[in-house]
Scaffold this active site. Structure first.
Site, PDB file in Angstrom:
ATOM      1  N   LYS A  84       0.837  -1.210   0.000  1.00  0.00           N
ATOM      2  CA  LYS A  84       0.000   0.000   0.000  1.00  0.00           C
ATOM      3  C   LYS A  84       0.873   1.262   0.000  1.00  0.00           C
ATOM      4  CE  LYS A  84      -2.316  -1.461   3.725  1.00  0.00           C
ATOM      5  NZ  LYS A  84      -1.895  -2.869   3.869  1.00  0.00           N
ATOM      6  N   ASP A 141      -1.325   6.245   7.001  1.00  0.00           N
ATOM      7  CA  ASP A 141      -1.334   4.803   7.191  1.00  0.00           C
ATOM      8  C   ASP A 141      -2.251   4.489   8.373  1.00  0.00           C
ATOM      9  OD1 ASP A 141      -0.603   2.249   6.644  1.00  0.00           O
ATOM     10  OD2 ASP A 141       1.409   2.364   7.509  1.00  0.00           O
TER      11      ASP A 141
END
Ligand code: ADE
Length: 331
Positions: A62, A107
């Site tokens: 990611k 995140d």
């Protein structure tokens, strides 16, 4: 990029192994194709792309994707995480320091607290920040205009995101587990970067035990490289790979002792299940979130456990893997 001061050696190495160009990013073809269209269209319109959300197990890339997007757009990316943004002031400081077109990467965005989450809505929608100054009857709302930016959120727990937050992303992408072949290609590429010679069979063996996850593949490669260096001539042969994996207690399916403990606990303490996640975590002295985010996705992917409305159950495949006969199960 913001480099955390306590960056470990592994993290530095992770950065050297991180793909620097789209062509180097292996797998996740569907996601790549769609993201490229979004970037290209935004570039043509000369405006920042819409906010993007990536979800999926940890280690699937990611953050790497976010880096590549920033690179492609030729903009800087500021990195932070949900738990690091404790108070509205923290978020305000981050947002007001952004420059036009920059990317903000958050995140673990599911761990952003409610107050900060509400503050971020107008920032995402209208590039505005509403700050309350003062207290009681003297309190005033101050509206601050923000530069146009793109938020890239990443989460391992999409279900924990509130729908108002989810709805503010222009596109949501799931990163899936990689195939063994893709992991093999990643190991081959990483070995070249690390300048270590590796046999084809060794690549296959490591790929099969990497939990379909690039981060784990790279970590195993580095540990096995240590073995090859200390116990042999530095070349990763099939034999060295097998020996190292055995020493690291990683079995043929890539299970570690902690995974096996989870399976054995369900089998021996809960008669194979179903068992609720709380009871299982208590029995293992583990954090519920750790089980949900670190261990369970892979065990589910392998079909070693199943989730039922009443809780987790182990499958026949788990018993077979652990070489436990069903009739021996009851204590
Ligand atoms: N390293 C980590 N993730 C990767 C990926 N998807 N492709 C290539 N190298 C990687």
């Amino acid at each position: 990029m913001i480099v955390k001061p306590n960056t470990s050696e592994d993290e530095v190495l992770d950065n050297t192994l991180r793909p620097q160009k789209w062509e180097e990013y292996i797998g996740q073809e569907q996601v790549k194709r769609n993201v490229k269209v979004i970037i290209e269209a935004a570039k043509q319109r000369n405006e920042p792309p819409e906010h993007l959300l990536f979800y999926g197990s940890s280690g699937l890339g990611k953050t790497t994707l976010a880096y590549l997007i920033a690179k492609e757009l030729n903009v800087e990316m500021k990195i932070t995480s949900g738990p690091a943004i404790e108070r509205p002031g923290d978020l305000a400081a981050i947002l007001t320091n952004l420059k036009e077109g920059q990317i903000l990467f958050i995140d673990e965005i599911h761990r952003l607290n409610r107050t900060c989450e509400e503050l971020i809505y107008p920032a995402l929608e209208d590039y505005k920040l509403n700050i309350i100054v003062g207290k009681g009857p003297m309190a005033r709302t101050l509206e601050i205009k923000l530069p146009k930016f793109t938020l890239i959120g990443a989460t391992t727990r999409i279900a924990q995101l509130t729908s108002p937050l989810r709805n503010r992303f222009g596109a949501i992408f799931q990163l899936k587990f990689y195939t063994v072949e893709e992991i093999g290609q990643i190991i081959e590429r990483s070995a070249k970067i690390l300048n270590v010679e590796i046999e084809k069979e060794a690549i296959e063996t490591i790929a099969q035990r990497s939990r379909f996850t690039p981060r784990i593949a790279n970590r195993l490669l580095k540990r096995i490289r240590d073995f090859a260096q200390v116990e042999s001539d530095g070349i990763i042969t099939q034999e060295i790979a097998e020996k190292a994996l055995e020493a690291l207690e990683i079995d043929e399916l890539g299970l570690e002792p902690a995974d096996r403990k989870i399976l054995e606990t369900i089998i021996y303490k809960f008669d194979g299940g179903p068992v609720g996640i709380q009871a299982l975590a208590a029995s293992l002295s583990e954090e519920v979130n750790n089980i949900l985010e670190v261990y369970e996705p892979y065990l589910l992917q392998l079909g070693l456990i199943k989730r039922t409305p009443k809780g987790r159950v182990v499958t026949e495949a788990a018993l077979k893997h652990l070489k436990i006969k069903p009739k021996n199960r009851l204590l």
